[in-house]
Write a protein that holds these residues in place. Structure first.
Motif, PDB file in Angstrom:
ATOM      1  N   ALA A 114      37.940  50.292  38.563  1.00 44.27           N
ATOM      2  CA  ALA A 114      37.810  49.485  39.776  1.00 44.27           C
ATOM      3  C   ALA A 114      39.179  49.365  40.449  1.00 44.27           C
ATOM      4  N   THR A 115      39.200  49.534  41.771  1.00 45.18           N
ATOM      5  CA  THR A 115      40.457  49.454  42.523  1.00 45.18           C
ATOM      6  C   THR A 115      40.660  48.069  43.113  1.00 45.18           C
ATOM      7  N   ALA A 116      39.613  47.543  43.745  1.00 45.73           N
ATOM      8  CA  ALA A 116      39.660  46.210  44.344  1.00 45.73           C
ATOM      9  C   ALA A 116      38.888  45.231  43.466  1.00 45.73           C
ATOM     10  N   PRO A 117      39.129  43.924  43.618  1.00 41.97           N
ATOM     11  CA  PRO A 117      38.416  42.939  42.786  1.00 41.97           C
ATOM     12  C   PRO A 117      36.904  42.980  42.945  1.00 41.97           C
ATOM     13  N   GLU A 118      36.415  43.535  44.078  1.00 36.97           N
ATOM     14  CA  GLU A 118      34.968  43.582  44.306  1.00 36.97           C
ATOM     15  C   GLU A 118      34.348  44.899  43.846  1.00 36.97           C
ATOM     16  N   ASP A 119      35.143  45.795  43.289  1.00 41.05           N
ATOM     17  CA  ASP A 119      34.626  47.103  42.887  1.00 41.05           C
ATOM     18  C   ASP A 119      34.153  47.094  41.446  1.00 41.05           C
TER      19      ASP A 119
END
Length: 449
Positions: A102-107
């Motif tokens: 995951a790259t972003a917290p929502e990924d």
């Protein structure tokens, strides 16, 4: 006996001047443009519509697979090794091939696995919530881009109509003829503008057809050239040329074995080393294939500026043992990467998608107008469903010998570079001969302009 005197030739008795090059070529270009338009346009129509659908698949995937791709944001995340373990437990009979953290917290995190019995070329993607450690779903994933089922279905429709290797001929035929038809149309458009404006409903259709084609010409040529890189026969020629010219994309070396076979620092340490080496953004971590091979970490960002660096990381120490930077790629390898990404609508994001959408719309309009013009060429006394007349035969025989030789050599060169174009052009000649034999069609007069 008085000597003979030569009577001067009057202007009326002088032989007609030899027509110019374009005056000779125009009937041939018209007939070729006509046949290619009528017979190849259906392939272009399918390729255009399916390509238009594919352009917007990134947004479609985000909507259709939102439950697998997105998670509630949270500060803490589980170690990558733990996420891989969770995915293994979900599909215990598969081998882990790679992981996309995951790259972003929502990924979500993607764990890509190979099933032994799978013969489709697809991998099994297990989506893991990096914060809660829950499996969000399991799906098939295709290719290095990680296409999910809906994008893959549209992609296969665009490439081969879901007909396998036989279906690839359709897309190669469309890509091969697209550039030829577009350039022929441009030549006819320029000549038409020089002759001045003409009146009538058909003349208006011709003007709209030609003007629209001229506006989108450069993008059509670009799509033709980049589309051929995926083709079966012309694509093989392009690959051979790239290899001979050293234009291939370099890859990191995986030949450095571990000094301590069986020792594995794990994906977390490997990812940390790759980040320290400058590989930020979205990456994929390919796991070792044995107990001595290194990990390979590759950037996945295909938008502008392109991020496609890759590193090999030792399995036992977590040290970077080889690096390949996108900045160091040969120029032609970069152009190939950018060309493919722009063809897919990825290079410049939404602006790229909007341009391709406008061009696809323009090409559909050109095709519709082309068939409308053909319909208007039908004999005035013919029935309602009569077909439009082709342009007169004999255009090639009306050429001077130097032009005939130049045309034959040009067609031969195109046929060698684009084999399917050469085969279909030969088919057009056979059709033309049969039409002339059984219909008694008219012939072009020498010098027809």
């Amino acid at each position: 006996m008085e000597p003979e005197t030569t009577r001067p030739v009057t202007e009326d008795e002088a032989p007609p001047p030899r027509p110019g090059v374009w005056a000779q070529l125009r009937p041939l270009v018209l007939r070729l443009h006509f046949y290619a338009g009528v017979l190849v346009a259906p392939f272009l129509l399918v390729a255009t519509i399916s390509g238009l659908l594919y352009v917007w698949t990134p947004q479609v995937e985000q909507v259709l697979y939102a439950d697998q791709l997105r998670v509630p944001a949270s500060e803490g995340s589980l170690p990558l090794a733990e996420q891989v373990r969770i995915a293994r437990a979900e599909v215990p009979d598969a081998n882990v091939h790679s992981v996309r953290p995951a790259t972003a917290p929502e990924d979500s995190t993607w764990v890509l696995m190979d099933l032994a019995e799978s013969g489709t070329g697809a991998r099994t993607a297990v989506f893991v919530d990096p914060h809660a450690g829950e499996v969000l779903g399991v799906s098939e994933s295709y290719g290095t881009s990680g296409a999910l089922p809906v994008r893959t279905w549209i992609d296969l429709l665009h490439r081969q109509l879901h007909l396998g290797e036989v279906g690839r001929l359709y897309s190669e035929l469309a890509a091969s003829w697209l550039g030829v038809v577009a350039l022929g149309g441009l030549a006819l458009w320029v000549a038409r503008r020089r002759r001045g404006r003409q009146r009538g409903a058909r003349a208006r259709s011709v003007s709209l057809h030609a003007t629209t084609g001229a506006w989108i010409l450069l993008v059509l040529l670009f799509l033709s050239a980049t589309g051929l890189t995926w083709s079966q026969y012309a694509g093989a020629n392009i690959s051979d040329l790239r290899e001979r010219m050293s234009w291939t994309t370099p890859a990191v070396s995986t030949q450095t074995p571990s000094a301590s076979p069986g020792v594995d620092v794990g994906p977390d340490a490997v990812l940390a080393s790759a980040r320290e080496a400058g590989l930020d953004g979205r990456v994929t971590v390919d796991l070792p294939t044995d107990h001595t091979s290194p990990y390979v970490v590759t950037q996945l960002e295909r938008s502008w500026p392109t991020q496609a660096d890759s590193v090999a990381v030792a399995q036992d120490t977590g040290e970077v043992v080889d690096v390949v930077r996108f900045d160091d790629h040969p120029l032609m390898a970069k152009l190939s990467r950018w060309g493919v990404d722009a063809h897919m609508g990825l290079l410049f994001g939404v602006p790229n998608q909007l341009v391709l959408t406008a061009v696809c719309g323009g090409l559909l309009w050109v095709i519709v107008l082309g068939y409308r013009m053909w319909w208007r060429r039908r004999p005035s006394r013919a029935g309602a469903w009569a077909l439009g007349r082709p342009y007169p035969r004999g255009a090639f025989l009306a050429l001077s010998w130097p032009l005939r030789i130049a045309v034959v050599l040009s067609c031969a060169a195109l046929g060698l570079a684009l084999p399917l174009l050469g085969v279909s052009l030969l088919a057009f000649l056979v059709i033309d001969a049969l039409v002339g034999r059984f219909s008694g069609g008219g012939r072009v007069r020498t010098g027809s302009g």
